[in-house]
Write a protein that holds these residues in place. Structure first.
Motif, PDB file in Angstrom:
ATOM      1  N   ILE A  80       1.946  11.870  -9.783  1.00  0.00           N
ATOM      2  CA  ILE A  80       1.416  13.240  -9.741  1.00  0.00           C
ATOM      3  C   ILE A  80       2.524  14.243 -10.047  1.00  0.00           C
ATOM      4  O   ILE A  80       2.336  15.205 -10.768  1.00  0.00           O
ATOM      5  CB  ILE A  80       0.781  13.537  -8.352  1.00  0.00           C
ATOM      6  N   ILE A 135      -0.596   2.498  11.845  1.00  0.00           N
ATOM      7  CA  ILE A 135       0.016   2.461  10.516  1.00  0.00           C
ATOM      8  C   ILE A 135      -1.062   2.634   9.441  1.00  0.00           C
ATOM      9  O   ILE A 135      -0.900   3.378   8.473  1.00  0.00           O
ATOM     10  CB  ILE A 135       0.742   1.100  10.314  1.00  0.00           C
ATOM     11  N   PHE A 136      -2.162   1.899   9.655  1.00  0.00           N
ATOM     12  CA  PHE A 136      -3.253   1.944   8.689  1.00  0.00           C
ATOM     13  C   PHE A 136      -3.771   3.369   8.509  1.00  0.00           C
ATOM     14  O   PHE A 136      -3.925   3.860   7.403  1.00  0.00           O
ATOM     15  CB  PHE A 136      -4.377   1.014   9.184  1.00  0.00           C
ATOM     16  N   PHE A 175      -0.298  15.792   4.697  1.00  0.00           N
ATOM     17  CA  PHE A 175       0.698  15.094   3.885  1.00  0.00           C
ATOM     18  C   PHE A 175       1.000  15.865   2.590  1.00  0.00           C
ATOM     19  O   PHE A 175       2.153  15.955   2.170  1.00  0.00           O
ATOM     20  CB  PHE A 175       0.205  13.668   3.571  1.00  0.00           C
ATOM     21  N   PHE A 193      -1.358   5.512   6.540  1.00  0.00           N
ATOM     22  CA  PHE A 193      -1.355   5.266   5.102  1.00  0.00           C
ATOM     23  C   PHE A 193      -2.661   5.719   4.450  1.00  0.00           C
ATOM     24  O   PHE A 193      -2.657   6.185   3.308  1.00  0.00           O
ATOM     25  CB  PHE A 193      -1.083   3.782   4.818  1.00  0.00           C
ATOM     26  N   ILE A 194      -3.769   5.611   5.191  1.00  0.00           N
ATOM     27  CA  ILE A 194      -5.035   6.107   4.639  1.00  0.00           C
ATOM     28  C   ILE A 194      -4.958   7.616   4.426  1.00  0.00           C
ATOM     29  O   ILE A 194      -5.342   8.142   3.381  1.00  0.00           O
ATOM     30  CB  ILE A 194      -6.216   5.775   5.594  1.00  0.00           C
ATOM     31  N   ILE A 222       1.291   4.294  -2.720  1.00  0.00           N
ATOM     32  CA  ILE A 222       1.237   5.736  -2.439  1.00  0.00           C
ATOM     33  C   ILE A 222       2.434   6.445  -3.070  1.00  0.00           C
ATOM     34  O   ILE A 222       2.312   7.481  -3.721  1.00  0.00           O
ATOM     35  CB  ILE A 222       1.192   5.992  -0.918  1.00  0.00           C
ATOM     36  N   ALA A 259       8.606  13.237   1.875  1.00  0.00           N
ATOM     37  CA  ALA A 259       7.539  12.229   1.890  1.00  0.00           C
ATOM     38  C   ALA A 259       8.121  10.844   2.134  1.00  0.00           C
ATOM     39  O   ALA A 259       7.596  10.062   2.949  1.00  0.00           O
ATOM     40  CB  ALA A 259       6.786  12.263   0.566  1.00  0.00           C
ATOM     41  N   PHE A 301       0.831  -1.204   0.000  1.00  0.00           N
ATOM     42  CA  PHE A 301       0.000   0.000   0.000  1.00  0.00           C
ATOM     43  C   PHE A 301       0.872   1.263   0.000  1.00  0.00           C
ATOM     44  O   PHE A 301       0.647   2.192  -0.770  1.00  0.00           O
ATOM     45  CB  PHE A 301      -0.918  -0.039   1.231  1.00  0.00           C
ATOM     46  N   MET A 305      -2.331   9.375   3.870  1.00  0.00           N
ATOM     47  CA  MET A 305      -1.489   9.642   2.702  1.00  0.00           C
ATOM     48  C   MET A 305      -2.233   9.312   1.415  1.00  0.00           C
ATOM     49  O   MET A 305      -2.174  10.049   0.429  1.00  0.00           O
ATOM     50  CB  MET A 305      -0.213   8.804   2.777  1.00  0.00           C
ATOM     51  N   ALA A 306      -2.964   8.198   1.443  1.00  0.00           N
ATOM     52  CA  ALA A 306      -3.671   7.759   0.243  1.00  0.00           C
ATOM     53  C   ALA A 306      -4.744   8.768  -0.169  1.00  0.00           C
ATOM     54  O   ALA A 306      -4.973   8.993  -1.353  1.00  0.00           O
ATOM     55  CB  ALA A 306      -4.299   6.391   0.481  1.00  0.00           C
ATOM     56  N   VAL A 339       6.910   2.987   8.099  1.00  0.00           N
ATOM     57  CA  VAL A 339       7.248   1.590   7.760  1.00  0.00           C
ATOM     58  C   VAL A 339       8.167   1.000   8.829  1.00  0.00           C
ATOM     59  O   VAL A 339       8.024  -0.157   9.241  1.00  0.00           O
ATOM     60  CB  VAL A 339       7.899   1.516   6.360  1.00  0.00           C
ATOM     61  N   LEU A 344       6.088   0.145  11.680  1.00  0.00           N
ATOM     62  CA  LEU A 344       5.402  -1.122  11.377  1.00  0.00           C
ATOM     63  C   LEU A 344       6.350  -2.300  11.652  1.00  0.00           C
ATOM     64  O   LEU A 344       5.977  -3.284  12.293  1.00  0.00           O
ATOM     65  CB  LEU A 344       4.939  -1.125   9.915  1.00  0.00           C
ATOM     66  N   VAL A 359      -3.102  11.671  -2.012  1.00  0.00           N
ATOM     67  CA  VAL A 359      -2.648  11.398  -3.378  1.00  0.00           C
ATOM     68  C   VAL A 359      -3.776  10.828  -4.245  1.00  0.00           C
ATOM     69  O   VAL A 359      -3.534  10.360  -5.339  1.00  0.00           O
ATOM     70  CB  VAL A 359      -1.438  10.442  -3.400  1.00  0.00           C
ATOM     71  N   GLU A 360      -5.002  10.863  -3.748  1.00  0.00           N
ATOM     72  CA  GLU A 360      -6.182  10.425  -4.478  1.00  0.00           C
ATOM     73  C   GLU A 360      -6.172   8.934  -4.783  1.00  0.00           C
ATOM     74  O   GLU A 360      -6.556   8.492  -5.849  1.00  0.00           O
ATOM     75  CB  GLU A 360      -6.351  11.220  -5.786  1.00  0.00           C
ATOM     76  N   LEU A 361      -5.679   8.141  -3.806  1.00  0.00           N
ATOM     77  CA  LEU A 361      -5.808   6.704  -3.934  1.00  0.00           C
ATOM     78  C   LEU A 361      -7.055   6.245  -3.191  1.00  0.00           C
ATOM     79  O   LEU A 361      -7.435   5.091  -3.268  1.00  0.00           O
ATOM     80  CB  LEU A 361      -4.592   6.007  -3.311  1.00  0.00           C
ATOM     81  N   PHE A 362      -7.632   7.133  -2.428  1.00  0.00           N
ATOM     82  CA  PHE A 362      -8.696   6.793  -1.505  1.00  0.00           C
ATOM     83  C   PHE A 362      -9.642   7.985  -1.413  1.00  0.00           C
ATOM     84  O   PHE A 362      -9.187   9.130  -1.538  1.00  0.00           O
ATOM     85  CB  PHE A 362      -8.039   6.527  -0.120  1.00  0.00           C
ATOM     86  N   MET A 396       7.346   8.360   5.176  1.00  0.00           N
ATOM     87  CA  MET A 396       6.836   7.007   4.932  1.00  0.00           C
ATOM     88  C   MET A 396       7.780   5.974   5.519  1.00  0.00           C
ATOM     89  O   MET A 396       7.334   4.950   6.073  1.00  0.00           O
ATOM     90  CB  MET A 396       6.686   6.777   3.415  1.00  0.00           C
TER      91      MET A 396
END
Lengths: 669, 396
Positions: free
Chosen positions: A33, B328-329, B278, B332-333, A26, B290, A22, B335-336, B298, B301, B339-342, B294
């Motif tokens: 981007i 951690i979750f 972020f 990452f959420i 990112i 960044a 995941f 961050m996501a 990690v 984690l 960056v428009e992953l979520f 990250m």
């Protein structure tokens, strides 16, 4: 349940692995981007968040030669009203007082304003125009009106500032002062001085890069402006507002009197070429006049008789004629190659000298003289004219100078046998008023042709940026001998020639009248004759100070059309006014003439006053004034009766001096 | 120094990561506070800096205190905590705070102190520990689905259901975390599938009810739908605006970033110091910043895996996973989203974002993890002492 700790950890590692994937996703997305879509978003950032703001520079002022303002930029304010933002309570409470205040200020009825405001409120008008382009002081006043004094949000007053170019002397010389505007394409429309010296006046706009922040505000990105604005320079013109005023009104009066189509006056300082006044008046449909076009510079036309001076001077310079050369003007009509030429006096002038030809402005006389001498070599004549710079533009900074036209025999078109005699009395050639005046000014200036100038100086506050001096076009257009002869002739024109109606024993003038037909090529000319009346010359006749040209187009023929009648009076009135209005400075020397008797008196008193007194002095015989000052300086109280010299004193001479004691003096004359 | 350091027990690396994150957090928080100070404050940014500092200090006090508590105590705490959490959640929801007519009751005011507190965050930690406790209890038993409903799923659905109306994303994350934990804890797959089904059905019911009777109770269903829609269709909604600004920030940041405090987009991103921090970090510190951030998560984690791996008991393993993975979750959420992953959610970046609740709950979670790792060290030294609260947890 046989579920081992080991299994927990395995599952945990799977989850952790997923989380790691995941985070990698990112990272990939970030780089995507930044590098794939990067340009698009960077562009968006630039468009949305930065803007180059223009900081307008202030335009410089245009001054007259004495420092009076001709053009200045001033802020003006449009006052509008937001009828929605105001609370009902405030609106009702203030509407009457506000209407009253507005009514008092802008001379409209109270009811007018009240209904205007109420209507705006009813229709939810948030941008009601109340007054346009009011001055700063008016704006300050309006801001204090009831309701408006509550501020923009509660009071609803909207102010919009704009910069307006103002001309303190009004419409006078408006065309000469001119303007400069940027059109939609970014090109400048340049008129008059403003246009000509726009480079100086304009200054340079500044630039400031700003970044958008919240609330729709912009903040400067750097400490300094990207480009610092530089205000425009001030231009000191050569225009003299007194002379301008005289010229304007003299021309206006004459135009109105003769109902002429348009006219122009230029006044030029002989030695320096400084243009002191330019007036250009054109007629409106209603018959009023205003500064319509810059005829003085732009309009090239057939000069008519004023051009005889050029022809005459060329022939003089070439020594083919002299002022005494006799020419037969005949009975007033003569045919050149089948073309009829006539003189204004019926029956003609007969045999007269060339000088007299000029004085009476005989067409036949000058045409015959030129034709006889140059018919075989017309090019020579034309080239003499060209040597006198008559075929060249003046190369003015003001845009739109008319082109002079002097035909040459080698020209493919525009030359015929008739061209030479026609040219000699001002037809088939073309000059602008300013070009003609420049030539006449050269005559006044003993042959030195100076370039007409419109500005003296360019200044930034009190710092001189550039100064403009005399520019000589031609150091000697003709020999001094020739020039002097022409000067004499021009003087005689006023004294005993066509301009004698202008003659005044009080001041001298020299010049030449001109009455040219115009639009004679049009079909209706026979029934509706049109003329250009002109007068060009200088004053005083000896040691000329100013030269001046007056041109009036299409005066009403029934009222008059001769140059001496139509244009001449304008010239005279300018000359006269400049004489009368210019205060002559009589210097009185030795204002303090020493007079022996006074000097003696003072010496005597001075000696007495210097003495050290122990007793009362004898003041009998002294003038009362001296006695009083002498005694009071000794500390006595002096009482005086009568006037004149001291006859008696109450304390006798030699008595002991006691300060503060009173002494009475008896005076008699 | 050594004297002080000897009071600090447990995994030194986790301590280091926590300290590093806390220190680094000042940079983006201070930078993005300038906009808040301009918009809502009097223009003074010092207040925001001090507030953030106080949050962190209090957070580290919590961290220190919690890590000194033997981890076995947490089993009992979670059981005692559950009723308290229910009460708090009910109280929070009953406040009826609304944003544009939608229920947004997420915070309660702490009396006297003046801080606001997001109860769902506390509920998350307590519930996760509770689930870990339950899983430990059933480790040697074979249980039927029915048997697990009352002690496990009833409290889970109750908590999630209380969070859901006001905060969909937290509820969803909490539910997924529970499912994940239960999966790792050896709960039978078949039962889990059934529960997922129940979860989906209940959510659908909730959405449908809210849609069918919009006036019955304030909820944020419309907001969620629009957020998900805007994510899938990239419509020009408010979320689209936020995402666009975030992407502009990321793009302009480039590799090296604009430099500390130089962010431009912080002026336009509404949640620049929390939800979208972020993006601001990338704008100011670039791709390098960044990656560093990250890497820290990690690494965290990785340390959590190690602590879990080395933990001696079933509960210690599960509790580390229960409180560690959500941190951690969440990171990452967050961050996501940037960056428009979520789709846009209100999740914060743990220990970096401003906001007291997030910092304190992260510290609480880290404290629990550190307590486990500290215990392991002590266990080697001496035998397990009798824990009076164990008896309580066995009893329930």
């Amino acid at each position: 349940m046989a579920f081992e700790d080991k299994n927990i950890l395995h599952r945990l590692y799977i989850i952790a692995g997923c989380l790691f994937l995941f985070v990698l996703a990112i990272l990939v997305k970030i780089t995507n981007i930044q590098f794939v879509e990067g340009e698009k978003y960077k562009e968006l950032a630039k468009v949305n968040t930065t803007k180059n703001f223009v900081i307008p520079s202030n335009r410089g002022n245009v001054y007259a030669d004495d420092g009076s303002l001709l053009a200045i930029s001033v802020p003006k304010y449009d006052i509008r009203f937001d009828a929605v933002t105001v609370s009902a309570e405030n609106f009702e409470k203030n509407i009457i007082p506000l209407s009253q205040a507005l009514s008092k200020k802008f001379n409209k009825t109270v009811a007018h304003y009240e209904s205007l405001l109420r209507n705006a409120r009813a229709t939810k008008n948030r941008y009601l125009l109340l007054e346009r382009k009011i001055s700063y002081s008016d704006y300050l006043e309006v801001k204090k009106f009831p309701l408006f004094n509550l501020g923009p949000y509660k009071g609803g007053m909207i102010t919009e500032q704009s910069t307006v170019r103002e001309h303190p002397i009004g419409k006078i010389a408006e065309r000469m002062v001119g303007y400069e505007r940027k059109d939609a394409d970014g090109h400048y429309v340049r008129v008059g001085l403003e246009g000509a010296y726009g480079e100086y006046l304009r200054g340079r706009d500044g630039r400031r890069l700003k970044q958008r922040i919240a609330k729709g505000q912009w903040k400067p990105i750097y400490d300094e402006n990207e480009i610092e604005p530089r205000d425009g320079y001030d231009v000191i013109s050569t225009i003299n507002i007194n002379i301008q005023d005289i010229a304007h009104h003299a021309l206006l009066r004459q135009l109105e009197l003769y109902e002429a189509e348009h006219g122009t006056v230029i006044v030029m300082e002989t030695k320096t070429g400084e243009i002191k006044a330019v007036s250009n008046l054109g007629r409106t449909k209603q018959g009023t006049y205003y500064e319509k076009l810059n005829y003085a510079i732009g309009e090239s036309h057939e000069p008519g008789s004023t051009f005889k001076v050029m022809a005459f001077m060329a022939a003089l310079e070439d020594k083919v004629i002299d002022t005494s050369t006799v020419v037969d003007t005949g009975n007033g009509t003569h045919y050149f190659y089948g073309k009829k030429v006539s003189d204004s006096r019926k029956g003609g002038y007969g045999k007269i000298s060339m000088g007299r030809v000029m004085e009476v402005s005989s067409n036949i006389g000058i045409a015959k003289a030129i034709e006889e001498n140059y018919k075989d070599k017309p090019a020579r004549f034309v080239e003499i004219l060209q040597r006198m710079n008559l075929d060249k533009q003046l190369d003015l900074p003001i845009i739109g100078e008319g082109k002079p036209k002097i035909p040459h025999p080698s020209d493919k078109s525009g030359w015929s046998k008739n061209a030479l005699p026609s040219m000699s009395y001002g037809y088939g050639v073309s000059l602008t008023p300013l070009q003609t005046l420049t030539f006449y000014n050269a005559i006044a200036n003993d042959g030195v042709m100076v370039k007409p100038r419109f500005i003296r100086q360019v200044k930034a506050w009190n710092k001189e940026i550039e100064t403009f001096g005399v520019e000589v076009i031609n150091p000697q257009i003709a020999s001094l001998q020739t020039i002097q002869k022409v000067q004499d002739v021009l003087k005689n024109v006023v004294e005993k020639g066509t301009g004698r109606s202008l003659y005044s024993p009080d001041f001298s003038m020299a010049g030449k009248t001109g009455t040219a037909q115009t639009e004679y090529w049009m079909k209706d000319f026979a029934s509706n004759r049109r003329y250009i009346s002109s007068f060009a010359g200088y004053f005083p006749a000896e040691n000329p100070k100013y030269s001046c040209i007056v041109i009036i187009h299409k005066p009403k023929v029934s009222t008059g059309y001769y140059g001496a009648d139509v244009a001449g009076p304008v010239f005279k009135s300018i000359a006269q006014k400049i004489y009368i209005d210019s205060p002559t400075s009589d210097v009185i020397e030795n204002l303090e003439v020493l007079q022996a008797s006074i000097e003696n008196d003072f010496q005597e008193y001075y000696e007495l006053a210097q003495k050290n007194y122990a007793a009362i002095p004898n003041v009998k015989g002294m003038s009362g004034m001296d006695a009083v000052s002498l005694l009071e300086n000794l500390g006595l109280k002096v009482k005086v009766s009568g006037n004149g010299k001291v006859k008696a004193q109450s304390l006798p001479e030699g008595e002991k001096l006691i300060k503060g004691k009173q002494i009475t003096l008896e005076l008699s004359s | 120094m050594k004297q002080y350091l000897q009071h600090i027990k447990g995994d030194k690396a986790i301590w280091a990561i926590a300290a590093l994150l806390a220190l680094l957090s000042f940079l983006p928080v201070y930078s993005s506070s300038s906009n808040l100070a301009y918009l809502y404050g009097n223009g003074n940014t010092l207040g925001y800096l001090l507030k953030h500092g106080m949050h962190l200090v209090l957070g580290f006090v919590i961290l220190y205190a919690v890590h000194r508590i033997p981890y076995n105590y947490f089993r009992a705490f979670s059981i005692i905590g559950m009723p308290i959490v229910f009460a708090l959640l009910v109280y929070t929801l009953s406040q009826g705070t609304t944003i544009d007519g939608a229920n947004a009751s997420r915070w309660i005011q702490i009396p006297l102190v003046g801080f606001t507190f997001q109860t769902s965050s506390l509920a998350m930690v307590v519930l996760m520990v509770y689930v870990a406790t339950y899983l430990t209890k059933i480790k040697d038993k074979t249980i039927s689905f029915k048997e697990s409903i009352l002690p496990l799923w009833a409290p889970v659905f109750l908590v999630v259901g209380l969070i859901l109306p006001a905060n969909f994303s937290t509820a969803a994350i909490l539910f997924s975390m529970v499912v994940l934990l239960v999966f790792m804890g050896g709960y039978p797959f078949r039962y889990l599938a059934a529960i997922l089904g129940v979860g989906v059905v209940m959510l659908s019911l909730f959405v449908l009810t809210a849609k069918a009777f919009p006036g019955v109770f304030p909820n944020r269903v419309d907001t969620w739908i629009s957020r998900v829609e805007s994510f899938t269709d990239s419509k020009d909604a408010e979320e689209g605006y936020q995402i666009e600004k975030a992407k502009i920030a990321i793009a302009t940041g480039g590799v090296a970033g604009l430099g500390p405090g130089k962010s431009v987009q912080k002026n336009f991103l509404p949640q620049s110091s929390s939800d979208f921090i972020f993006a601001i970090i990338i704008e100011e510190f670039g791709l390098i910043g960044a990656i560093l951030l990250m890497f820290l998560y990690v690494w965290l984690l990785f340390r959590i895996l190690i602590v879990a791996g080395k933990a001696s008991s079933r509960f210690s393993k599960l509790v580390v996973i229960a409180v560690g993975i959500p941190i951690i979750f969440q990171a990452f959420i967050n961050m996501a989203v940037a960056v428009e992953l979520f789709p846009v959610t209100g999740q914060t970046l743990p220990l970096i974002s401003s906001g007291g609740t997030s910092i304190w709950m992260t510290c609480l979670s880290l404290g629990i993890i550190l307590s486990v790792s500290a215990k392991r060290v002590e266990v080697k030294k001496e035998t397990d002492e009798e824990n009076p609260l164990d008896i309580l947890s066995e009893a329930v």
